[in-house]
Design an enzyme around this catalytic site. Structure first.
Site, short mmCIF file in Angstrom:
data_model
loop_
_atom_site.label_atom_id
_atom_site.label_comp_id
_atom_site.label_asym_id
_atom_site.label_seq_id
_atom_site.Cartn_x
_atom_site.Cartn_y
_atom_site.Cartn_z
N SER A 103 -7.89 3.54 8.96
CA SER A 103 -8.54 3.39 7.65
C SER A 103 -7.68 2.54 6.72
O SER A 103 -8.16 1.58 6.10
CB SER A 103 -8.77 4.79 7.05
OG SER A 103 -9.32 4.69 5.76
N ASP A 119 -15.48 1.80 7.59
CA ASP A 119 -14.42 2.73 7.16
C ASP A 119 -14.90 3.57 5.98
O ASP A 119 -14.65 4.77 5.93
CB ASP A 119 -13.16 1.95 6.76
CG ASP A 119 -12.13 2.87 6.13
OD1 ASP A 119 -11.63 3.76 6.86
OD2 ASP A 119 -11.85 2.73 4.94
N HIS A 140 0.84 -1.20 0.00
CA HIS A 140 0.00 0.00 0.00
C HIS A 140 0.87 1.25 0.00
O HIS A 140 1.88 1.32 0.70
CB HIS A 140 -0.91 0.03 1.23
CG HIS A 140 -1.83 1.21 1.23
ND1 HIS A 140 -2.99 1.24 0.51
CD2 HIS A 140 -1.75 2.42 1.85
CE1 HIS A 140 -3.59 2.41 0.68
NE2 HIS A 140 -2.86 3.14 1.49
N LYS A 184 -8.30 -1.89 5.76
CA LYS A 184 -8.40 -2.44 4.40
C LYS A 184 -7.35 -3.54 4.18
O LYS A 184 -7.63 -4.56 3.58
CB LYS A 184 -8.23 -1.33 3.37
CG LYS A 184 -9.43 -0.39 3.31
CD LYS A 184 -9.38 0.53 2.11
CE LYS A 184 -8.66 1.81 2.40
NZ LYS A 184 -9.42 2.83 3.10
N ARG A 231 -15.51 12.08 6.78
CA ARG A 231 -14.27 12.84 7.03
C ARG A 231 -13.94 13.74 5.85
O ARG A 231 -13.49 14.87 6.02
CB ARG A 231 -13.11 11.88 7.29
CG ARG A 231 -13.17 11.21 8.67
CD ARG A 231 -12.16 10.08 8.77
NE ARG A 231 -10.80 10.55 8.57
CZ ARG A 231 -9.79 9.80 8.12
NH1 ARG A 231 -10.00 8.53 7.82
NH2 ARG A 231 -8.59 10.30 7.97
#
Lengths: 454, 454
Positions: free
Chosen positions: A200, A178, A99, A204, A185
Site C-alpha cells: 500500500s 489500493d 513517507h 503510492k 481492510r
C-alpha cells in the site's frame, strides 16, 4: 493466463499457507475492482466475480499466513497499474519523496521538504487524508489561511519546478485498487500485515514518480508497529520493493514512544516548524528532520551512506542561513497560503479561544509521556478525525512544555491546552495529568533513530 | 450487553487468537443476519452493521485461529435460536436422529431409519440438499416415483408416529443463521473449521428435536476430514455440544477411503438398500448401518455401550425377519412413493438408457478404489450437483462389482456404468480404469469403524 482461476481455490491456497503468482494476484485484485466498482452494474463480463466477502477472507488469510516478498512486489505493481502515475520527468533536479508511517507530533514533512528544496532537490509530496487522533500533513498545511492542497498534476510540477517542493492531496485516480482494498481492510480487521502495508505504501510512492524515496518507519507505543523488529521488517520490505522497481530508497526505523515535536495539533505543529526554521536546529523534531533530509539528499545525488554526515552538515547550514524557511514561504505562497505565516505564525494561524496551562504536580524527571495517549487527548479536543470526511479543528491541541527526560519542579508547566471550551480543556488537562510519568532519576536518553535500512 | 461491541474489535480479537463470549458471538451472528437480510432494507436499527465482508474476515480468522469449545457451543445455540425447532414431544417412543458427514456410496440412512423404527424407536430425519458429486439422501429417495420430501411438521410427526421413521427436507425456517453463514463459508474458503462444522451440524440436530443422536464422522480420502485424528476431534466436539444441550449422543469415526456401498448414484443406492433388506445383512454398508442403528438404539434406551452387541443382534433379527423392510415400505408409501420399490426396485426405479460393463484389465487383488474419484465419476454422469438448484439425474451412476480386497481375473467385471449416452459411459469407464489399483497380494482388511466417541 489460460483460464480464469477460481477465487475459492486461491483463497484456500493462501489459507493453507501457499503463495499466489503475480498473475493470480493481479487477477484477484482486478476482478475485485471490476466486481465492486464495475461499470456493468457490479458484474463482470464473464460472470466470474470476486466479492467483498471473498476479498476480505483472502486478506485475513494473508494477514495470518503472511505474504511473500514476491507477492508484496506483485501487489504493489497491480496497485500502481490500477491508476494514473505522476510524471515528474519534466523536472530538472533530482526528485525525492518522503513517507512516514505516522506518529504523534510528527511535522517532519514541513521541515524535510523545504530543506531538500533548499539543497537543489525537487520534492513532490502527495498525501492522503488519513484517519487518526492527530491530523495528517494536509490538515496541518490547511491550517494556514488560503492554503490549497487540491492541485492538478500540472500545478504540482509547476510549483516543484519553480520552488523545489510541493505538498498536495493524492487524487482519486492514483492507485485506486489500493484505495479500495485499504477501505476494506480498515473495516475488516485486516490492516496488520507487513506485506499489505508495504504494498500500500510503496504503490503510492512508485505512482508518485520520484527517483529517490526516504522512509520513516515508526516503532513503539504510538506507532502502528509496536516493536523495532516489526518496523524493521516493514522497512526492509519497502526498500526491497522500491529497489526492485528501479528507485533509490532507504529507511530509518525511528522511535515513537513519546511525541516527536512539542506541538500536537494542526496549527500548533505548523507554528512549531516555523519557529524551528527561524532559529538554529534544536530538539528531536529538528534532528530527525535533518536525518531524513540528509538521506534524501544522499539518495538524490547517488552517494554512499558515508556521505550522510556531510549532507547533514550542508542542510544545517541551509537551515541556519534561512534558505529552508524561504523555500517554505515560497511554497505556502505558491499554494495560495498566507506567506506571513513564516514571519509571525501566531498572528496568521487560527487560535483556540481557551488556553489552559497544566502544571506539574510533583518534582522530578519526566519519565513517560505516552505518544498514543497524547494523540488521543489532541483528538479529543478536535484535532483529528474519527471518520472519513469529518472536519478537523485547526486551532486545538497541546503545546507540550516538556519532553521525556526534562526535570521539573512542582508547578512548572507541562503543557498548554488549546481548546474550544473550558470543559474540553479541563477534560484534556485531567487526562494529561493521569498519563504523565515522573521518576526520581534522569532516564537514559536514546536516539530516535533505531536503525537505518537500505 | 451494555453497549454494542465494535465488530472490527471482535474481528481483531479472533485474528489475534482470542475468544469471544457467548453474548458477543450472538451479537455478531444476529447483527450479520439483520444486516444482510434485515427487513429495513439491509440496514440495522442503530446503524451498527456486520457486513458480509466483516463476517467473512471473522470466519477466516476463526478457521486459522480456531474456536474454543465454549465458542462452538455458543454458535450452536445462536443458530438453533435463529429459527424454528421441530417439536417431537408428542411422539411416544424414544426419538433418535442420525447424521453422517458424508461419503460416497453411503446409503446408511435408508437402512438405519427403518431398522430403528422396527425396534420401536422413532426417527425424524431432516436432510438438506447438499452439494457434491453424489446426491444426498433426499435425492436418493426422490428417485422413487412419487416420493415427497417436502412435508409439514405435522406430516412428519404423523408419519413418525404411525411408522417410526420419516425422512424429509429441512425447511428454510430451521437454523436460518446457519444457512446464511454456511452459504458465505462455501464461497469464501472458510469451511474447514472443526468449530464451525460442529456448530453447523449440531444446530440442525438440536433444532430437529430428537432425544438421542448418533453421528457418523467420516475420515479419509473421500471425506471432508482427511485424517482419523481430525475426524475424531470433530466427533468429540459434536458429542460434547449435544451432551451439554441435554441430548444423548455418540459418534463413530469411520473410514471413507473407498465407497461404502456398491451402488453409486441415486436410484442405484436405493436399489442396493432394498436388495440388502430383502436378504440377510451382508457387506460393509450393511455392517456399518447395523453399528449405527445399534448405537441409536442403545442411546434411545438409555443403556451402556456394553449393550451394543445385544442391540445389534436384535437388529439383525429384525432385518432377517423382514420387519425393517416393512418399515421402509410403509415409509415410502406414507410419503407418496411407490411401495413396490421394496419388492422389485428394478421395475420401479428409473433406469439409464446405456449400461456399460467395465472389465478388469489385469488379474490380482483390488488394492485401491478411491472414493473421491469414484464419486467424481458418478457426478460426471449427472448423479450429483455442482451448483445449488441443479437437477440431479436419478438413474445414472455406477454399480461396482468389486470392492477393495476382492480378487479378480482379467475380464471380470469391475463395474457397470449407468449413463445417458454412450459417450458419457465411455468417459466414465476410461476414468474408472485409471483409478482402480491392483496388487498381487490380498490387502489387509480393516473395519470401517475406526473409533467410537461418546
Amino acid at each position: 493466463m489460460a483460464a480464469a482461476p477460481r477465487i475459492t481455490e486461491l483463497i484456500a491456497r493462501k489459507r493453507d499457507g501457499g503463495a499466489l503468482s503475480a498473475d493470480e494476484l493481479r487477477w484477484v485484485v482486478e476482478r475485485y475492482l471490476a466486481t465492486t466498482t464495475g461499470t456493468t452494474g457490479g458484474g463482470t463480463a464473464d460472470g466470474v466475480a470476486v466479492s467483498e466477502a471473498q476479498m476480505a477472507a483472502f486478506l485475513m488469510a494473508g494477514v495470518l499466513r503472511g505474504f511473500t516478498e514476491e507477492e508484496a512486489r506483485a501487489l504493489t505493481d497491480v496497485f500502481v497499474d490500477s491508476g494514473d502515475r505522476l510524471d515528474l520527468s519534466a523536472l530538472e533536479g533530482p526528485t525525492v519523496d518522503k513517507h512516514s508511517t505516522g506518529g504523534v507530533g510528527d511535522g517532519t514533512t514541513l521541515l524535510v521538504a523545504p530543506l531538500l528544496a533548499s539543497a537543489g532537490a525537487q520534492v513532490v509530496k502527495l498525501s492522503g487524508r488519513g484517519l487518526g487522533h492527530t491530523g495528517g500533513t494536509l490538515d496541518k498545511l490547511e491550517a494556514i489561511p488560503g492554503f490549497r492542497v487540491d492541485l492538478s498534476p500540472e500545478e504540482m510540477r509547476d510549483v516543484a519546478a519553480r520552488i523545489g517542493c510541493v505538498v498536495a492531496a493524492q487524487t482519486d485516480r492514483l492507485v485506486p485498487a489500493d484505495r479500495a482494498i485499504y477501505a476494506l481492510r480498515d473495516v475488516t480487521g485486516t490492516t496488520p500485515s507487513t506485506g499489505l502495508i508495504a504494498s500500500s505504501v510503496m504503490s503510492k510512492k512508485l505512482a508518485s514518480g520520484a527517483g529517490s524515496i526516504v522512509l520513516d518507519v515508526k516503532a513503539g507505543q504510538g506507532a502502528f508497529m509496536a516493536t523495532e523488529e516489526d518496523a524493521a521488517g516493514l522497512a526492509e520490505l519497502c526498500v526491497r520493493i522500491a529497489t526492485a522497481a528501479g528507485r533509490r530508497c532507504a529507511a530509518y526505523v525511528t522511535a515513537m514512544d513519546h511525541p516527536l515535536g512539542k506541538g500536537i495539533g494542526n496549527a500548533l505543529e505548523v507554528a512549531e516548524c516555523v519557529r524551528l526554521l527561524r532559529a538554529a536546529p534544536d530538539g528531536r523534531l529538528a534532528a530527525l528532520s535533518l536525518d531524513l533530509a540528509a538521506m534524501g539528499l544522499v539518495l538524490a545525488r547517488g552517494l554512499e551512506h558515508g556521505m550522510l554526515p556531510s549532507a547533514r552538515e550542508e542542510l544545517v547550514e541551509r537551515w541556519a542561513s534561512g534558505a529552508a524557511l524561504e523555500r517554505l514561504r515560497s511554497m505556502v505562497e505558491a499554494q495560495g497560503g498566507d506567506p506571513r505565516v513564516c514571519d509571525d505564525p501566531g498572528a496568521v494561524l487560527p487560535a483556540a479561544p481557551v488556553r489552559l496551562e497544566v502544571p506539574a504536580e510533583r518534582a522530578g524527571f519526566i519519565g513517560a509521556l505516552p505518544a498514543r495517549e497524547v494523540g488521543e487527548i489532541s483528538g479529543g479536543l478536535g484535532a483529528g478525525r474519527a471518520r472519513k470526511g469529518d472536519d478537523v479543528d485547526p486551532a486545538v491541541g497541546l503545546d507540550l512544555a516538556v519532553e521525556v527526560g526534562d526535570e521539573v519542579a512542582v508547578g512548572d508547566p507541562l503543557a498548554i491546552i488549546h481548546a474550544r471550551t473550558d470543559s474540553a480543556a479541563g477534560d484534556a488537562a485531567a487526562r494529561l495529568r493521569t498519563i504523565v510519568g515522573y521518576r526520581d532519576e534522569a532516564p537514559v536518553q536514546r536516539s530516535d533513530v533505531l536503525r537505518v535500512v537500505g
